[in-house]
Design a protein around this motif. Structure first.
Motif, PDB file in Angstrom:
ATOM      1  N   ASP A  55       4.086  -4.816  -6.436  1.00  0.00           N
ATOM      2  CA  ASP A  55       4.080  -3.587  -5.651  1.00  0.00           C
ATOM      3  C   ASP A  55       2.731  -2.882  -5.638  1.00  0.00           C
ATOM      4  OD1 ASP A  55       5.437  -1.910  -3.892  1.00  0.00           O
ATOM      5  OD2 ASP A  55       5.897  -0.447  -5.467  1.00  0.00           O
ATOM      6  N   VAL A  56       1.665  -3.663  -5.602  1.00  0.00           N
ATOM      7  CA  VAL A  56       0.334  -3.105  -5.385  1.00  0.00           C
ATOM      8  C   VAL A  56       0.018  -3.130  -3.898  1.00  0.00           C
ATOM      9  CG1 VAL A  56      -2.134  -3.410  -5.830  1.00  0.00           C
ATOM     10  CG2 VAL A  56      -0.485  -3.728  -7.678  1.00  0.00           C
ATOM     11  N   LEU A  57       0.471  -4.182  -3.215  1.00  0.00           N
ATOM     12  CA  LEU A  57       0.343  -4.271  -1.763  1.00  0.00           C
ATOM     13  C   LEU A  57       1.733  -4.270  -1.135  1.00  0.00           C
ATOM     14  CD1 LEU A  57      -2.335  -7.076  -1.217  1.00  0.00           C
ATOM     15  CD2 LEU A  57      -2.687  -4.602  -1.138  1.00  0.00           C
ATOM     16  N   ARG A  58       1.797  -3.772   0.103  1.00  0.00           N
ATOM     17  CA  ARG A  58       3.043  -3.824   0.865  1.00  0.00           C
ATOM     18  C   ARG A  58       2.750  -4.343   2.259  1.00  0.00           C
ATOM     19  NH1 ARG A  58       5.815   1.948  -0.936  1.00  0.00           N
ATOM     20  NH2 ARG A  58       6.159   1.358  -3.135  1.00  0.00           N
ATOM     21  N   GLU A  59       3.683  -5.115   2.772  1.00  0.00           N
ATOM     22  CA  GLU A  59       3.500  -5.696   4.102  1.00  0.00           C
ATOM     23  C   GLU A  59       3.740  -4.646   5.173  1.00  0.00           C
ATOM     24  OE1 GLU A  59       5.049  -9.524   6.740  1.00  0.00           O
ATOM     25  OE2 GLU A  59       5.506  -9.385   4.594  1.00  0.00           O
ATOM     26  N   VAL A  60       2.897  -4.689   6.214  1.00  0.00           N
ATOM     27  CA  VAL A  60       3.025  -3.768   7.339  1.00  0.00           C
ATOM     28  C   VAL A  60       3.227  -4.598   8.598  1.00  0.00           C
ATOM     29  CG1 VAL A  60       1.922  -1.928   8.660  1.00  0.00           C
ATOM     30  CG2 VAL A  60       1.452  -2.156   6.209  1.00  0.00           C
ATOM     31  N   PRO A  61       4.437  -4.664   9.142  1.00  0.00           N
ATOM     32  CA  PRO A  61       4.662  -5.440  10.376  1.00  0.00           C
ATOM     33  C   PRO A  61       3.855  -4.855  11.521  1.00  0.00           C
ATOM     34  CG  PRO A  61       6.726  -4.864   9.297  1.00  0.00           C
ATOM     35  CD  PRO A  61       5.659  -4.047   8.634  1.00  0.00           C
ATOM     36  N   ILE A  62       3.241  -5.728  12.293  1.00  0.00           N
ATOM     37  CA  ILE A  62       2.474  -5.279  13.450  1.00  0.00           C
ATOM     38  C   ILE A  62       2.805  -6.182  14.636  1.00  0.00           C
ATOM     39  CG2 ILE A  62       0.561  -4.334  12.112  1.00  0.00           C
ATOM     40  CD1 ILE A  62      -0.987  -6.872  12.655  1.00  0.00           C
ATOM     41  N   SER A  63       2.495  -5.710  15.812  1.00  0.00           N
ATOM     42  CA  SER A  63       2.750  -6.485  17.016  1.00  0.00           C
ATOM     43  C   SER A  63       1.670  -7.529  17.203  1.00  0.00           C
ATOM     44  CB  SER A  63       2.788  -5.558  18.234  1.00  0.00           C
ATOM     45  OG  SER A  63       2.828  -6.327  19.414  1.00  0.00           O
ATOM     46  N   GLY A  64       2.066  -8.716  17.617  1.00  0.00           N
ATOM     47  CA  GLY A  64       1.113  -9.771  17.907  1.00  0.00           C
ATOM     48  C   GLY A  64       0.614  -9.735  19.335  1.00  0.00           C
TER      49      GLY A  64
END
Length: 240
Positions: A123-132
């Motif tokens: 939990d140092v990084l978290r994924e951020v969904p983005i549009s392709g």
């Protein structure tokens, strides 16, 4: 057998004491990226991979799980503190006898993704969904989950604070080996020049790193030398 080898392998506790200390490759990964809402690499992708693979090997050297004879060979009891380190050690156990450059190149193929996944796991990084975009599919980016987990302030403190790594003896304390190896890794891969330190901090840091290098165990010195040689041989240059 190893396949597909490319041409190009201080512990600061949290205030509440609940966070795991970052390992060498983790610290390098964070130092090699900028941004908070969406991190981006400061350096070339091949250099980033080289630094991450070098960090993974350095972790096993500090823990005395591998040795150079001169090839890379297992030397410990396999008591790695995390799954990624154990996975790397398991591969070395299966493929003992390859030289350091081969392991750097082999691990570099997947080191960035694996170190990033380890940082997500703790939990140092978290994924951020983005549009392709219209033509692209789903994509992803990453952000810092906790901005206190960055390593730049730690590195500056290492350069300007009280230096306990003095004298002529070899440094053996694991925490000191970890932070000093991390600092030297940022220098060898060109990350250091992208960090915003004062001229005084950089001057002190360069002086200290030159003195620390001679106090490292021979295996770590060999690893750092090989990383520098791999960078030069492949003509990898940092972004400007």
């Amino acid at each position: 057998m190893l396949k597909g080898v490319a041409r190009y392998g201080r512990s600061v506790p949290e205030p509440d004491g609940t966070r795991l200390p970052l390992r060498i490759a983790d610290r390098f990964f964070l130092a090699a990226h900028s941004g908070e809402n969406r991190i981006s690499p400061r350096i070339d992708a091949d250099l980033l991979a080289l630094g991450c693979s070098g960090g993974l090997l350095a972790e096993l050297i500090v823990e005395e799980e591998i040795a150079l004879t001169p090839d890379v060979r297992p030397s410990g009891n396999g008591r790695c503190p995390d799954f990624l380190s154990w996975t790397v050690l398991r591969e070395i156990r299966r493929e003992a006898g390859h030289d350091l450059r081969t392991w750097l190149e082999y691990l570099a193929q997947t080191s960035v993704e694996k170190v990033r996944s380890r940082l997500v796991l703790v939990d140092v990084l978290r994924e951020v969904p983005i549009s392709g975009g219209l033509r692209g599919g789903a994509a992803a980016a990453w952000r810092l989950a906790d901005t206190r987990r960055g390593t730049t302030a730690e590195l500056e403190e290492l350069f300007t604070g009280t230096d306990t790594a003095t004298g002529n003896g070899v440094i053996t304390v694991p925490e000191r080996l970890t932070e000093i190896t991390f600092a030297l890794l940022t220098r060898e891969t060109g990350v250091l020049r992208h960090l915003r330190f004062s001229k005084n901090a950089l001057r002190q840091g360069e002086f200290r790193m030159n003195s620390w290098e001679s106090l490292l165990p021979g295996t770590l010195r060999s690893l750092l030398h090989e990383i520098g040689a791999a960078r030069g041989a492949s003509a990898i240059t940092p972004r400007h």
